[in-house]
Design an enzyme around this catalytic site. Structure first.
Site, short mmCIF file in Angstrom:
data_model
loop_
_atom_site.label_atom_id
_atom_site.label_comp_id
_atom_site.label_asym_id
_atom_site.label_seq_id
_atom_site.Cartn_x
_atom_site.Cartn_y
_atom_site.Cartn_z
N LYS A 82 -3.57 -5.95 -6.07
CA LYS A 82 -3.39 -5.81 -4.62
C LYS A 82 -4.62 -5.20 -3.94
O LYS A 82 -4.77 -5.30 -2.73
CB LYS A 82 -2.14 -5.01 -4.29
CG LYS A 82 -2.14 -3.56 -4.67
CD LYS A 82 -0.79 -2.92 -4.37
CE LYS A 82 -0.72 -1.46 -4.75
NZ LYS A 82 -1.58 -0.60 -3.95
N ASP A 83 -5.52 -4.57 -4.72
CA ASP A 83 -6.74 -4.01 -4.15
C ASP A 83 -7.88 -5.03 -4.07
O ASP A 83 -8.93 -4.74 -3.49
CB ASP A 83 -7.24 -2.83 -5.01
CG ASP A 83 -6.32 -1.62 -4.93
OD1 ASP A 83 -5.60 -1.49 -3.92
OD2 ASP A 83 -6.31 -0.82 -5.89
N ARG A 154 0.37 12.44 -3.29
CA ARG A 154 1.40 11.99 -2.34
C ARG A 154 2.75 12.64 -2.65
O ARG A 154 3.48 13.06 -1.75
CB ARG A 154 1.49 10.47 -2.34
CG ARG A 154 0.20 9.81 -1.89
CD ARG A 154 0.33 8.30 -1.81
NE ARG A 154 -0.99 7.66 -1.71
CZ ARG A 154 -1.19 6.43 -1.28
NH1 ARG A 154 -0.17 5.69 -0.89
NH2 ARG A 154 -2.40 5.93 -1.22
N CYS A 241 -6.91 -4.80 5.00
CA CYS A 241 -6.08 -3.59 5.12
C CYS A 241 -5.68 -3.35 6.57
O CYS A 241 -4.72 -2.67 6.86
CB CYS A 241 -6.85 -2.38 4.61
SG CYS A 241 -6.89 -2.26 2.82
#
Length: 306
Positions: A82-83, A154, A241
């Site tokens: 996904k990056d 996170r 993004c």
């Protein structure tokens, strides 16, 4: 067969888990090959106090690693698919896409058991414009705030009470042993995942045939077809993004179903559509769905954002 393989990787715990997983599979397949990791810091890792969408550019978590591939200091790179930008630097290619882990977005909270339980005005953390747009579309009353940092950071921010809940990729949580913290997988009808979510990408030099042949066993054809379709959609729509785009493809018995969304930043307008066909036509179908959705109003949504 090469006597030594050097894997380029980011330094986060999740990236190291992923690279060590691939290293272990390589050592098992080739016991006489020495496999080592080289840790590389990317732009996305250095800038942690700015939302990803505001940093701009593509390849925030890949560019520096790809440069080392081009320079020949590493033999392969392990990325979260996904990056990965849809267009790779000249001379590089995706040699293998691993079998996909949990593709969903995970709801994590110390107070509530699911997204629907959040009270009006609750604070929800995520670093993704894609998630923010879709979750606001479902619950415009929520306060969605930016959440950067690795998985541990996170979770710590959540545990400190800075937010009522956070949304993270389920695959990352499960890989790091935090699966028990997942209260709910957000249904795709509410939040479609990111392109390639849950899959690992193995990137190499295109001309390095020996390495590419050694890595071929890591490729999962069904996952590759699904993610080829997703990346083809994204490549045609050209969302980075900075644009809320979600797309997910499923492959079963040689057939593929692709579902996608293009959304406004605030979630007030979301375009959703699907396409079905033969898995062997994955790339063409992904592009066809992208073209159809742009014509259906996606172009206007993108123009309002970009």
């Amino acid at each position: 067969m090469k006597a030594k393989l050097t894997i380029g990787t980011r330094q986060s715990l999740l990236a190291l888990w992923q690279s060590n997983y691939i290293a272990a599979r390589l050592r098992e397949e080739y016991p006489d090959c020495k496999v080592v990791l080289k840790k590389i810091v990317t732009k996305g890792d250095r800038i942690l106090d700015v939302p990803l969408a505001k940093i701009g550019g593509k390849g925030l978590f890949t560019k520096e690693i790809e440069q080392e591939l081009i320079d020949g200091t590493i033999d392969l790179a392990v990325h979260s698919l996904k990056d990965m930008p849809t267009v790779l630097p000249e001379g590089l290619c995706l040699t293998a896409i691993t079998s996909r882990a949990n593709v969903g977005d995970a709801f994590v909270s110390n107070k509530y058991n699911g997204f629907a339980e959040l009270p009006q005005g609750a604070v929800l953390g995520t670093s993704s414009l894609r998630r923010k747009a879709q979750l606001l579309a479902a619950r415009s009353d929520l306060q969605v705030v930016d959440l950067r940092g690795n998985v541990d950071t996170r979770l710590r921010k959540l545990d400190e009470g800075q937010m009522d809940a956070i949304i993270l990729a389920a695959a990352g949580l499960e890989r790091l042993g935090y699966g028990a913290r997942i209260k709910e997988i957000i249904p795709p009808s509410v939040c479609l995942p990111a392109v390639g979510q849950g899959a690992l990408a193995i990137e190499t030099r295109e001309a390095d045939k020996e390495v590419r042949e050694m890595l071929a066993f890591l490729n999962d054809e069904g996952t590759k077809q699904a993610t080829d379709a997703e990346r083809a959609f994204l490549g045609l729509v050209e969302g980075g993004c900075q644009v809320p785009i979600g797309v997910h493809a499923d492959v079963l018995n040689g057939e593929i179903k692709i579902e996608a969304i293009i959304a406004e930043l605030d979630g007030k307008k979301i375009l959703r559509d699907t396409i079905n066909g033969k898995a062997s036509d994955a790339i063409e179908l992904g592009q066809a769905l992208g073209k159809k959705m742009l014509e259906e109003g996606g172009q206007e949504i993108l123009a309002s954002i970009l």
